[in-house]
Design a protein around this motif. Structure first.
Motif, PDB file in Angstrom:
ATOM      1  N   PHE A 165       0.825  -1.199   0.000  1.00 13.54           N
ATOM      2  CA  PHE A 165       0.000   0.000   0.000  1.00 13.54           C
ATOM      3  C   PHE A 165       0.864   1.256   0.000  1.00 13.54           C
ATOM      4  N   PRO A 166       0.314   2.397  -0.459  1.00 18.18           N
ATOM      5  CA  PRO A 166       1.065   3.657  -0.395  1.00 18.18           C
ATOM      6  C   PRO A 166       1.516   3.962   1.028  1.00 18.18           C
ATOM      7  N   PHE A 167       2.670   4.582   1.142  1.00 17.99           N
ATOM      8  CA  PHE A 167       3.266   4.994   2.415  1.00 17.99           C
ATOM      9  C   PHE A 167       3.677   3.811   3.288  1.00 17.99           C
ATOM     10  N   ALA A 168       3.664   2.590   2.725  1.00 23.34           N
ATOM     11  CA  ALA A 168       3.943   1.402   3.541  1.00 23.34           C
ATOM     12  C   ALA A 168       5.325   1.446   4.169  1.00 23.34           C
ATOM     13  N   SER A 169       6.331   1.878   3.404  1.00 18.08           N
ATOM     14  CA  SER A 169       7.692   1.841   3.943  1.00 18.08           C
ATOM     15  C   SER A 169       7.837   2.790   5.124  1.00 18.08           C
ATOM     16  N   GLU A 170       7.207   3.946   5.050  1.00 14.71           N
ATOM     17  CA  GLU A 170       7.263   4.926   6.143  1.00 14.71           C
ATOM     18  C   GLU A 170       6.659   4.353   7.423  1.00 14.71           C
ATOM     19  N   TYR A 171       5.505   3.759   7.308  1.00 13.01           N
ATOM     20  CA  TYR A 171       4.812   3.256   8.493  1.00 13.01           C
ATOM     21  C   TYR A 171       5.351   1.908   8.952  1.00 13.01           C
ATOM     22  N   ARG A 172       5.941   1.160   8.047  1.00 12.54           N
ATOM     23  CA  ARG A 172       6.567  -0.102   8.453  1.00 12.54           C
ATOM     24  C   ARG A 172       7.687   0.160   9.454  1.00 12.54           C
ATOM     25  N   VAL A 173       8.475   1.197   9.218  1.00 17.91           N
ATOM     26  CA  VAL A 173       9.566   1.544  10.132  1.00 17.91           C
ATOM     27  C   VAL A 173       9.016   1.811  11.530  1.00 17.91           C
ATOM     28  N   ARG A 174       7.914   2.521  11.611  1.00 15.10           N
ATOM     29  CA  ARG A 174       7.332   2.844  12.919  1.00 15.10           C
ATOM     30  C   ARG A 174       6.711   1.612  13.572  1.00 15.10           C
ATOM     31  N   LEU A 175       6.071   0.780  12.775  1.00 16.35           N
ATOM     32  CA  LEU A 175       5.478  -0.437  13.338  1.00 16.35           C
ATOM     33  C   LEU A 175       6.539  -1.395  13.842  1.00 16.35           C
ATOM     34  N   MET A 176       7.728  -1.371  13.224  1.00 14.17           N
ATOM     35  CA  MET A 176       8.798  -2.253  13.665  1.00 14.17           C
ATOM     36  C   MET A 176       9.397  -1.824  14.996  1.00 14.17           C
ATOM     37  N   MET A 177       8.954  -0.678  15.512  1.00 12.04           N
ATOM     38  CA  MET A 177       9.402  -0.217  16.827  1.00 12.04           C
ATOM     39  C   MET A 177       8.270  -0.234  17.844  1.00 12.04           C
ATOM     40  N   ALA A 178       7.088  -0.667  17.429  1.00 18.47           N
ATOM     41  CA  ALA A 178       5.934  -0.669  18.335  1.00 18.47           C
ATOM     42  C   ALA A 178       6.132  -1.669  19.469  1.00 18.47           C
ATOM     43  N   ASP A 179       5.711  -1.276  20.670  1.00 19.44           N
ATOM     44  CA  ASP A 179       5.883  -2.138  21.835  1.00 19.44           C
ATOM     45  C   ASP A 179       4.568  -2.519  22.499  1.00 19.44           C
ATOM     46  N   SER A 180       3.443  -2.141  21.889  1.00 19.54           N
ATOM     47  CA  SER A 180       2.154  -2.462  22.503  1.00 19.54           C
ATOM     48  C   SER A 180       1.063  -2.412  21.443  1.00 19.54           C
ATOM     49  N   ALA A 181      -0.061  -3.035  21.779  1.00 13.29           N
ATOM     50  CA  ALA A 181      -1.210  -2.991  20.876  1.00 13.29           C
ATOM     51  C   ALA A 181      -1.737  -1.571  20.746  1.00 13.29           C
TER      52      ALA A 181
END
Length: 375
Positions: free
Chosen positions: A335-351
């Motif tokens: 999806f558009p903007f996936a790479s930008e948000y993937r970086v942030r999701l890879m640092m997520a620590d909670s639901a």
């Protein structure tokens, strides 16, 4: 041979393949809810570890009643451990036991387990026999106290799980033993290997269409899977094929050309908990030419990613969130903007953090203009 629930599955069954580090309880819950695979298996777990009281391994055996029929997959190379697990699995409430004879991981094969069992056929047969013997012993009255290797803490944990089962699963009942394997170690040996396994009459042999040497590279060889189905054709053992089935049309083609009783779908389900359901829908429409695949929308993927994260957090409240992150990347891929948000999701620590990031992602998709290629 006892086939149990395997005989009750639909013709041309489509199940979720066991995948280490992927098919944990939250993943199976999501897959069952949105695709309802005909059968599912746990991640593989060390039979020796369980018999040696490695309590953390019981994490991999979590499931709920929605996930039935559910099969426990184990690996190892010590027959006595498989004897023990034949008993344990019944108390834990599983519908069957699957022995992994196909894992190519170095940490597994260097100890003679997984796909290395293709090189030791006598041992492979003995593991099946001992697992079945453990089931038989328990059905005929064996108590956990008769297994001296099990410590009291392990027995207590098993019995706590047992008491939480529905009454019909607390009864002493026989369950089937199956095998998941590959077409060979360094080179294909499918005919001899399948004939060897058939001598101990597993209920099902699931065949991944690559050798150990191939790992997951190249293409799965379905001609060899077809040969396995042909070897088992006049026996009570079913053959399931596994490898590179990504679409409903491909599933139909495998059934039509290779004579398998079922298919296990693995990596194609990453980020797509609807895929097996679409395969089943295509099958149940009698492989109709009018079938149209319902492509999941970005809205659906975001909603499921949030739901999956919540279930993971509820299931493992005291564990690190790291194992959940890869699923999040799969959900937004393409999806558009996936790479930008993937970086942030890879640092997520909670639901909660995942939901916050994905709601922002949703808003940007609804209002923004993509400035990058889909990734």
């Amino acid at each position: 041979m006892f086939s149990g629930f395997w005989n009750d599955l639909p013709a041309q069954s489509i199940g979720l393949s066991p995948m280490d580090g992927v098919t944990d309880h939250p993943y199976r819950f999501i897959q069952k809810k949105y695709s309802n695979p005909d059968v599912m298996m746990t991640e593989f777990t060390s039979a020796e570890g369980v018999s040696r009281n490695a309590l953390k391994l019981f994490r991999d055996f979590r499931f709920d009643e929605t996930q039935r029929p559910i099969v426990a997959q184990i690996f190892g190379n010590e027959p006595r451990a498989f004897l023990h697990y034949g008993c344990d699995s019944l108390l834990l409430g599983f519908d069957g036991i699957d022995i992994n004879m196909g894992c190519p991981a170095k940490s597994v094969r260097q100890h003679g387990s997984g796909a290395a069992l293709i090189l030791t056929p006598d041992l492979a047969q003995e593991l099946v026999r001992q697992t079945r013997q453990g089931i038989h012993d328990f059905v005929n009255g064996l108590e956990l106290e008769s297994i001296p290797e099990l410590k009291q803490k392990t027995r207590t944990m098993i019995m706590e799980r047992h008491r939480g089962l529905p009454p019909e699963y607390q009864a002493r009942r026989e369950i089937p033993v199956s095998v998941k394997t590959r077409v060979g170690f360094d080179a294909p040996v499918i005919k001899d290997w399948i004939e060897t396994l058939l001598e101990v009459e597993p209920a099902v042999i699931s065949v991944h269409g690559r050798t150990l040497k191939q790992l997951y590279s190249g293409s799965a060889n379905w001609d060899l899977i077809g040969q396995a189905a042909e070897v088992a054709k006049n026996t009570p053992t079913k053959v399931f094929g596994n490898g590179d089935v990504r679409t409903p049309e491909q599933a139909q083609e495998k059934f039509a050309h290779y004579g398998v009783d079922g298919i296990l779908v693995g990596r194609a389900t990453f980020g797509d908990p609807w895929l097996i359901g679409e395969m089943r829908r295509y099958r149940d429409s009698d492989w109709s030419a009018d079938f149209e695949y319902r492509e999941p929308s970005v809205e659906n993927r975001i909603n499921i990613a949030i739901e999956h994260s919540r279930i993971y957090a509820e299931t493992y409240p005291n564990e690190h969130f790291l194992p959940m992150r890869k699923h999040l990347a799969w959900y937004i891929k393409g999806f558009p903007f996936a790479s930008e948000y993937r970086v942030r999701l890879m640092m997520a620590d909670s639901a909660e953090e995942v939901e916050s990031v994905l709601e922002e992602f949703r808003g940007k998709l609804n209002t923004g203009t993509p400035n990058e290629a889909h990734q």
